[in-house]
Every structure is written in structure tokens, then in C-alpha cells.
Design an enzyme around this catalytic site. Structure first.
Site, PDB file in Angstrom:
ATOM      1  N   TYR A 152       0.843  -1.205   0.000  1.00 20.36           N
ATOM      2  CA  TYR A 152       0.000   0.000   0.000  1.00 20.36           C
ATOM      3  C   TYR A 152       0.877   1.254   0.000  1.00 20.36           C
ATOM      4  O   TYR A 152       0.687   2.164  -0.814  1.00 20.36           O
ATOM      5  CB  TYR A 152      -0.912  -0.037   1.228  1.00 20.36           C
ATOM      6  CG  TYR A 152      -1.963   1.047   1.273  1.00 20.36           C
ATOM      7  CD1 TYR A 152      -2.955   1.127   0.307  1.00 20.36           C
ATOM      8  CD2 TYR A 152      -1.980   1.987   2.298  1.00 20.36           C
ATOM      9  CE1 TYR A 152      -3.945   2.117   0.361  1.00 20.36           C
ATOM     10  CE2 TYR A 152      -2.956   2.972   2.361  1.00 20.36           C
ATOM     11  CZ  TYR A 152      -3.934   3.034   1.393  1.00 20.36           C
ATOM     12  OH  TYR A 152      -4.903   4.013   1.449  1.00 20.36           O
TER      13      TYR A 152
HETATM   14  N1  LIG Z   1     -10.438   5.287   4.410  1.00 23.56           N
HETATM   15  C1  LIG Z   1      -9.219   5.633   4.799  1.00 23.56           C
HETATM   16  O1  LIG Z   1      -8.871   5.564   6.006  1.00 23.56           O
HETATM   17  C2  LIG Z   1      -8.231   6.126   3.797  1.00 23.56           C
HETATM   18  C3  LIG Z   1      -7.024   6.709   4.309  1.00 23.56           C
HETATM   19  C4  LIG Z   1      -6.093   7.185   3.419  1.00 23.56           C
HETATM   20  C5  LIG Z   1      -6.311   7.090   2.072  1.00 23.56           C
HETATM   21  N2  LIG Z   1      -7.459   6.513   1.593  1.00 23.56           N
HETATM   22  C6  LIG Z   1      -7.633   6.440   0.153  1.00 23.56           C
HETATM   23  O2  LIG Z   1      -8.838   7.088  -0.219  1.00 23.56           O
HETATM   24  C7  LIG Z   1      -9.363   6.479  -1.401  1.00 23.56           C
HETATM   25  C8  LIG Z   1     -10.815   6.091  -1.178  1.00 23.56           C
HETATM   26  O3  LIG Z   1     -10.871   5.244  -0.042  1.00 23.56           O
HETATM   27  P1  LIG Z   1     -12.238   4.831   0.669  1.00 23.56           P
HETATM   28  O4  LIG Z   1     -11.881   4.557   2.076  1.00 23.56           O
HETATM   29  O5  LIG Z   1     -13.291   5.811   0.345  1.00 23.56           O
HETATM   30  O6  LIG Z   1     -12.504   3.431  -0.060  1.00 23.56           O
HETATM   31  P2  LIG Z   1     -13.816   2.502  -0.137  1.00 23.56           P
HETATM   32  O7  LIG Z   1     -14.735   2.867   0.973  1.00 23.56           O
HETATM   33  O8  LIG Z   1     -13.281   1.128  -0.224  1.00 23.56           O
HETATM   34  O9  LIG Z   1     -14.485   2.923  -1.535  1.00 23.56           O
HETATM   35  C9  LIG Z   1     -13.792   2.594  -2.709  1.00 23.56           C
HETATM   36  C10 LIG Z   1     -14.499   3.150  -3.926  1.00 23.56           C
HETATM   37  O10 LIG Z   1     -13.702   2.832  -5.077  1.00 23.56           O
HETATM   38  C11 LIG Z   1     -14.411   1.979  -5.957  1.00 23.56           C
HETATM   39  N3  LIG Z   1     -13.460   0.997  -6.484  1.00 23.56           N
HETATM   40  C12 LIG Z   1     -12.751   0.077  -5.798  1.00 23.56           C
HETATM   41  N4  LIG Z   1     -11.963  -0.616  -6.636  1.00 23.56           N
HETATM   42  C13 LIG Z   1     -12.174  -0.106  -7.876  1.00 23.56           C
HETATM   43  C14 LIG Z   1     -11.662  -0.386  -9.161  1.00 23.56           C
HETATM   44  N5  LIG Z   1     -10.751  -1.356  -9.345  1.00 23.56           N
HETATM   45  N6  LIG Z   1     -12.089   0.349 -10.206  1.00 23.56           N
HETATM   46  C15 LIG Z   1     -13.025   1.318 -10.043  1.00 23.56           C
HETATM   47  N7  LIG Z   1     -13.558   1.631  -8.850  1.00 23.56           N
HETATM   48  C16 LIG Z   1     -13.133   0.933  -7.775  1.00 23.56           C
HETATM   49  C17 LIG Z   1     -15.528   1.376  -5.133  1.00 23.56           C
HETATM   50  O11 LIG Z   1     -16.614   1.075  -5.986  1.00 23.56           O
HETATM   51  P3  LIG Z   1     -17.391  -0.368  -6.002  1.00 23.56           P
HETATM   52  O12 LIG Z   1     -18.021  -0.532  -4.648  1.00 23.56           O
HETATM   53  O13 LIG Z   1     -18.375  -0.248  -7.113  1.00 23.56           O
HETATM   54  O14 LIG Z   1     -16.361  -1.409  -6.287  1.00 23.56           O
HETATM   55  C18 LIG Z   1     -15.858   2.526  -4.188  1.00 23.56           C
HETATM   56  O15 LIG Z   1     -16.662   3.502  -4.817  1.00 23.56           O
HETATM   57  C19 LIG Z   1      -8.436   5.296  -1.717  1.00 23.56           C
HETATM   58  O16 LIG Z   1      -7.482   5.694  -2.676  1.00 23.56           O
HETATM   59  C20 LIG Z   1      -7.756   5.025  -0.385  1.00 23.56           C
HETATM   60  O17 LIG Z   1      -6.512   4.407  -0.556  1.00 23.56           O
HETATM   61  C21 LIG Z   1      -8.425   6.034   2.439  1.00 23.56           C
END
Ligand SMILES: NC(=O)c1ccc[n+]([C@@H]2O[C@H](COP(=O)([O-])OP(=O)(O)OC[C@H]3O[C@@H](n4cnc5c(N)ncnc54)[C@H](OP(=O)(O)O)[C@@H]3O)[C@@H](O)[C@H]2O)c1
Length: 243
Positions: A152
Site C-alpha cells: 500500500y
Molecule cells: N479510508 C481511509 O482511512 C483512507 C485513508 C487514506 C487514504 N485513503 C484512500 O482514499 C481512497 C478512497 O478510499 P475509501 O476509504 O473511500 O474506499 P472505499 O470505501 O473502499 O471505496 C472505494 C471506492 O472505489 C471503488 N473501487 C474500488 N476498486 C475499484 C476499481 N478497481 N475500479 C473502479 N472503482 C473501484 C468502489 O466502488 P465499487 O463498490 O463499485 O467497487 C468505491 O466507490 C483510496 O485511494 C484510499 O486508498 C483512504
């Protein structure tokens, strides 16, 4: 922002959905991609339309090179232009080094790095002066607070280099590139009531998880009129995780 168009990758849930809705509230028409959650994506589109803007859901797997590129072209074609790309999609494959397979390495790099590169390349082709490329990194891109984050952190730190290089590459055309580093944010990926949540909250100066809306506000700033002289920048929205 009326008349301007944004594309948010992974906009059906979590930070991406909050960002899509915030940009719509700020006046953008918004396209979003998803891979599995058709209903969730369509619900976000309905909420965008409820704010008086146009919305578009595109099923596009960022792991697929063709789909990552085509989603950008399709959004620009269907909504008439592209002003903002938010590279939000990211997956977290965490675990001990010895347990990570070649397939894990390839998938994480395909989604978290190659897909972002290809979407940015396609966006740069269709964006005009004033375009914004905003990428979601992580507080783990620069400081890894414990074991299990090799893939990651490796993939997300690559996005810092990409962002700075894009800023240099596209600055002459008036297009900016910036990266936002969220701390622990309450989403499906990292729920605030999950088994590792308490430790993550403790690592922040504020002692709590952030919300998807708090990250969306930073993206909206970078997409909006206050950020015309900001490019190549890293913006932490991490509750002081890096402090
Ligand atoms: N949450 C945290 O603590 C955190 C911290 C730091 C950084 N981030 C970053 O923030 C971003 C969003 O995170 P999140 O926590 O909101 O994630 P999440 O809750 O897992 O949501 C992920 C989103 O991306 C879509 N997705 C996943 N795989 C995909 C693919 N291969 N192609 C197209 N769409 C895809 C999912 O759609 P479907 O459901 O349709 O698959 C969903 O809309 C990521 O880059 C993550 O690394 C998150």
C-alpha cells in the site's frame, strides 16, 4: 463552477462519493466510476441530480488499462468537457511481507498506480487551461507507522512522484496536479469501529477518525477558485497524523 465537469474515480462509496456530492454542491457536473456497486453509484448520481447538476455513473475497473482510460474519454464526451479529475480509487492489500503474492503486487500496482497514471494521461489530453488533477494518496505514503503496509505504501508513495511530475509537465498549459493525504477516514475500507481503529485514532493529534466529507472539502478547495496558484502540492487531511 456552473458548466464545469469533474470525474471522480471510485465515486460510489466513501471518500469518492462524498467528493462527487461536494463537487456537485459546488456547481460541477460530475461523472463517477465504480466497479461493483451499480446501485450505489446510481444513487450518488440521483443525489447529484437532486442538487441540480448532471451526473453520470460509468462502470470502469481501474485495474483494466483500457477501462481506466476509456472512462475519462467517455465522461468528457458525455458531459461535454473535463475540468477536474479526482483520482480517488485505491485498494489496500495489507499484511506481512511473506504473505503477499505476485498477484497481490500486480493488482495493487495496476489499480493504485497504473490506473491513476492512465486516467491522468487521458485527462491531460482533453483538459484545457485551468484543468485540475487531484489524487488521493494516504498518510502512509510518507510515514508508515507499523508493519503490514509494504504494498500500500509503495503504491501510494509513487503517486507523490507522479503528482510532482504532472505539475511540471502540465504547468505550461495551466493545468495543476496536487495530492491529498487522508489520515484514518471512516469508510468501508477503514471503518472507525474496526479492529485496528483505536490505534489509528490514537496516532492522530486530534485523537479521532476523520470523515469522508472532511477529505472532500480539501478536494473541493483544490478544485475551486481559491487554488489557482497551488500545484505540485501535498495536502494532509489527517488529523495531525504526520504532526
Ligand atoms: N479510508 C481511509 O482511512 C483512507 C485513508 C487514506 C487514504 N485513503 C484512500 O482514499 C481512497 C478512497 O478510499 P475509501 O476509504 O473511500 O474506499 P472505499 O470505501 O473502499 O471505496 C472505494 C471506492 O472505489 C471503488 N473501487 C474500488 N476498486 C475499484 C476499481 N478497481 N475500479 C473502479 N472503482 C473501484 C468502489 O466502488 P465499487 O463498490 O463499485 O467497487 C468505491 O466507490 C483510496 O485511494 C484510499 O486508498 C483512504
Amino acid at each position: 463552477m456552473n458548466g464545469k465537469v469533474a470525474l471522480v474515480t471510485g465515486g460510489s462509496r466513501g471518500i469518492g462519493a462524498a467528493t462527487a456530492l461536494r463537487l456537485a454542491a459546488d456547481g460541477f457536473d460530475v461523472a463517477l466510476t465504480y466497479v461493483q456497486g451499480k446501485e450505489a453509484a446510481e444513487d450518488v448520481v440521483r443525489r447529484i441530480e437532486g442538487l441540480g447538476r448532471r451526473g453520470l455513473a460509468v462502470r470502469a475497473d481501474s485495474a483494466d488499462a483500457g477501462e481506466a482510460t476509456d472512462a475519462v474519454t467517455l465522461a468528457a464526451d458525455r458531459l461535454g468537457r473535463l475540468d477536474v479529475l479526482v483520482n480517488n480509487v485505491g485498494i489496500g492489500v495489507l499484511g506481512p511481507l511473506e504473505g503477499l503474492s505476485l498477484a497481490d503486487v500486480d493488482r495493487v500496482l495496476a489499480v493504485n498506480v497504473r490506473g491513476v497514471f492512465l486516467a491522468s494521461q487521458a485527462a491531460a489530453e482533453v483538459m484545457g487551461e485551468g484543468g485540475r488533477i487531484i489524487t488521493i494518496g494516504t498518510c502512509m505514503a510518507k510515514r508508515v507507522p507499523g508493519p503490514g503496509g509494504t504494498l500500500y505504501a509503495m503504491s501510494k508513495s509513487a503517486l507523490i512522484g507522479l503528482t510532482k511530475a504532472l505539475a511540471r509537465e502540465l504547468g505550461g498549459r495551466g493545468i495543476s496536479a496536487n495530492i491529498v493525504h487522508p489520515g484514518p477516514i471512516d469508510t468501508d475500507m477503514n471503518p472507525a469501529d474496526g479492529p485496528y481503529a483505536a490505534g489509528q485514532a490514537q496516532m492522530t493529534a486530534l485523537g479521532r477518525y476523520g470523515t469522508a466529507d472532511e477529505v472532500a472539502a480539501a478536494v473541493a478547495y483544490l478544485a475551486g477558485p481559491a487554488a489557482t496558484y497551488v500545484t505540485g502540492a501535498e495536502l494532509a487531511v489527517d488529523g495531525g497524523h504526520a504532526a
